[in-house]
Design a protein around this motif. Structure first.
Motif, PDB file in Angstrom:
ATOM      1  N   ASN A  74       0.626  -1.229  -0.002  1.00 22.74           N
ATOM      2  CA  ASN A  74       0.040   0.069   0.107  1.00 22.74           C
ATOM      3  C   ASN A  74       0.956   1.310  -0.012  1.00 22.74           C
ATOM      4  OD1 ASN A  74      -1.879   2.026   0.255  1.00 22.74           O
ATOM      5  ND2 ASN A  74      -2.615   1.067   2.349  1.00 22.74           N
ATOM      6  N   PRO A  75       0.800   1.934  -1.030  1.00 19.72           N
ATOM      7  CA  PRO A  75       1.941   3.332  -1.173  1.00 19.72           C
ATOM      8  C   PRO A  75       1.218   4.342  -0.013  1.00 19.72           C
ATOM      9  CG  PRO A  75       0.107   3.228  -2.906  1.00 19.72           C
ATOM     10  CD  PRO A  75       0.056   1.740  -2.236  1.00 19.72           C
ATOM     11  N   ALA A  76      -0.040   4.186   0.362  1.00 15.56           N
ATOM     12  CA  ALA A  76      -0.511   5.132   1.526  1.00 15.56           C
ATOM     13  C   ALA A  76      -0.125   4.626   2.819  1.00 15.56           C
ATOM     14  CB  ALA A  76      -2.031   5.440   1.380  1.00 15.56           C
ATOM     15  N   ALA A  77       0.530   3.471   3.131  1.00 15.07           N
ATOM     16  CA  ALA A  77       0.749   3.034   4.291  1.00 15.07           C
ATOM     17  C   ALA A  77       1.795   4.025   5.036  1.00 15.07           C
ATOM     18  CB  ALA A  77       1.233   1.584   4.486  1.00 15.07           C
ATOM     19  N   ARG A  78       1.736   4.315   6.301  1.00 13.94           N
ATOM     20  CA  ARG A  78       2.404   5.110   6.918  1.00 13.94           C
ATOM     21  C   ARG A  78       3.761   4.554   7.339  1.00 13.94           C
ATOM     22  NH1 ARG A  78       2.256   6.567  12.355  1.00 13.94           N
ATOM     23  NH2 ARG A  78       0.259   5.247  12.584  1.00 13.94           N
ATOM     24  N   SER A  79       4.033   3.333   7.365  1.00 15.04           N
ATOM     25  CA  SER A  79       5.178   2.611   8.051  1.00 15.04           C
ATOM     26  C   SER A  79       5.873   1.659   6.699  1.00 15.04           C
ATOM     27  CB  SER A  79       4.839   1.900   9.326  1.00 15.04           C
ATOM     28  OG  SER A  79       4.619   2.437  10.376  1.00 15.04           O
ATOM     29  N   THR A  80       7.093   1.850   7.037  1.00 11.81           N
ATOM     30  CA  THR A  80       7.892   1.051   5.976  1.00 11.81           C
ATOM     31  C   THR A  80       9.023   0.000   6.596  1.00 11.81           C
ATOM     32  OG1 THR A  80       9.583   2.688   5.756  1.00 11.81           O
ATOM     33  CG2 THR A  80       7.759   2.833   4.277  1.00 11.81           C
ATOM     34  N   VAL A  81       9.039  -1.230   5.957  1.00 11.98           N
ATOM     35  CA  VAL A  81      10.141  -2.000   6.399  1.00 11.98           C
ATOM     36  C   VAL A  81      11.075  -2.137   5.210  1.00 11.98           C
ATOM     37  CG1 VAL A  81      10.657  -4.247   7.185  1.00 11.98           C
ATOM     38  CG2 VAL A  81       8.433  -3.270   7.708  1.00 11.98           C
ATOM     39  N   HIS A  82      12.353  -1.453   5.175  1.00  8.71           N
ATOM     40  CA  HIS A  82      13.179  -1.327   4.128  1.00  8.71           C
ATOM     41  C   HIS A  82      14.313  -2.446   4.396  1.00  8.71           C
ATOM     42  CE1 HIS A  82      15.178   1.543   0.956  1.00  8.71           C
ATOM     43  NE2 HIS A  82      15.423   0.422   0.874  1.00  8.71           N
ATOM     44  N   VAL A  83      14.461  -3.481   3.287  1.00  4.79           N
ATOM     45  CA  VAL A  83      15.408  -4.463   3.299  1.00  4.79           C
ATOM     46  C   VAL A  83      16.479  -4.436   2.346  1.00  4.79           C
ATOM     47  CG1 VAL A  83      15.337  -6.899   3.881  1.00  4.79           C
ATOM     48  CG2 VAL A  83      13.341  -5.749   4.420  1.00  4.79           C
ATOM     49  N   TYR A  84      17.584  -4.621   2.876  1.00  4.19           N
ATOM     50  CA  TYR A  84      18.722  -4.637   1.753  1.00  4.19           C
ATOM     51  C   TYR A  84      19.225  -6.062   1.700  1.00  4.19           C
ATOM     52  CZ  TYR A  84      18.630   0.261   2.650  1.00  4.19           C
ATOM     53  OH  TYR A  84      18.427   1.662   2.644  1.00  4.19           O
ATOM     54  N   GLU A  85      19.013  -6.517   0.424  1.00  2.31           N
ATOM     55  CA  GLU A  85      19.227  -8.175   0.304  1.00  2.31           C
ATOM     56  C   GLU A  85      20.287  -8.377  -0.940  1.00  2.31           C
ATOM     57  OE1 GLU A  85      15.001  -9.733   1.729  1.00  2.31           O
ATOM     58  OE2 GLU A  85      15.434  -9.541  -0.577  1.00  2.31           O
ATOM     59  N   ASP A  86      21.108  -9.426  -0.653  1.00  2.00           N
ATOM     60  CA  ASP A  86      21.863 -10.041  -1.706  1.00  2.00           C
ATOM     61  C   ASP A  86      21.345 -11.114  -1.979  1.00  2.00           C
ATOM     62  OD1 ASP A  86      23.771 -11.455  -3.327  1.00  2.00           O
ATOM     63  OD2 ASP A  86      25.219  -9.753  -2.848  1.00  2.00           O
TER      64      ASP A  86
END
Length: 281
Positions: A74-86
């Protein structure tokens, strides 16, 4: 990578606010602040924070305006979980099978969105170009609106693939065959010709610019609403119960990062250091 009993107990105490007395996550939809203008939408976007999705294949997916971050949910969600992955990293595979699974319910509920930045440094360390080819294929899958499904397939098969020669072009195409609607002339050509090589390079550079270390923070790195879940809290990333509770708490009580989690992280780090010194004496 299991979190220690001591750390788990301490984190659970800090999470009491998330378990008891929190208002529903969707209660602050008016506070929603999506990430600026984004491009490359492959699926219809939700219009409010409480929008839900029946299954993972219904989640919106797109490239953010920075050109390197893939955004899911959801682009309107107030929270984000940003993950950096290889893609070749076994610890990322573990994260995807534990903490990431725990966050899935929040993602499907439309209460948070996931962001991915892909690194490819494992190629230099292990040899070959499997990470680069896998990241290129993930970007190609986004064009077909099948990033979420292909991402899941890659990590479900990472161990077997890595043990049998890695993410070659033919193996990637074979894995893509497990995702309905993904294989086709345009996708296959993009995989074979490394169409998105510039994206692969730019994503690795974005990864290297993250954190204080010039070679990057390591994978997986999980950042919740701008707060790295690292150091003494790192084990939480691999706990399917604790990670979504932490995400929920930071969503509803943003102030707890400074008042609860930063002191807790330092305490756990000090405890770990003391235990190491005791063991070595």
């Amino acid at each position: 990578m299991k979190i220690s009993r001591t750390a788990r107990a301490a984190v659970t105490v800090g999470l009491i606010g998330a378990v008891v007395g929190c208002s529903p996550l969707g209660s602050r939809a008016g506070d929603a602040a999506p990430d600026g203008q984004e491009s490359g939408d492959s699926r219809p976007a939700a219009r409010n924070e409480t929008a839900g999705y029946a299954t993972a294949d219904r989640l919106p997916e797109r490239v953010a305006s920075d050109g390197t971050t893939i955004v899911v949910g959801n682009p309107a969600a107030r929270s984000t979980v940003h993950v950096y992955e290889d893609p070749r990293c076994p610890v990322v595979e573990e994260y995807e099978q534990t903490g990431a699974e725990g966050v899935q319910e929040l993602l499907l509920a439309g209460e948070v969105r996931a962001q991915y930045t892909f690194a490819s440094f494992k190629d230099e360390r292990l040899g070959g170009d499997g990470s680069k080819r896998a990241v290129n294929a993930l970007r190609a899958a986004l064009d077909k609106g099948r990033f979420v499904e292909f991402h899941a397939v890659l990590f479900e098969n990472r161990t077997a693939v890595e043990n049998s020669g890695g993410f070659t072009t033919e193996r990637l195409l074979k894995l893509a065959g497990k995702v309905p609607g993904l294989r086709g002339e345009d996708f296959d050509l993009a995989v074979r010709t490394m169409k998105y090589r510039p994206f692969v390079t730019a994503s690795q550079q974005a990864y290297e610019r993250t954190g204080d270390d010039p070679i990057g923070p390591g994978t997986p790195t999980v950042v919740v609403n701008g707060h790295p879940i690292d150091g003494g809290l790192y084990g939480v990333n691999f706990d399917a119960e604790l990670l979504p509770l932490l995400v929920t708490d930071l969503h509803e009580r943003p102030h707890t990062w400074d008042s609860v989690y930063t002191p807790l992280k330092r305490k756990l780090e000090a405890q770990a250091e003391a235990e190491t010194e005791t063991a070595g004496s």
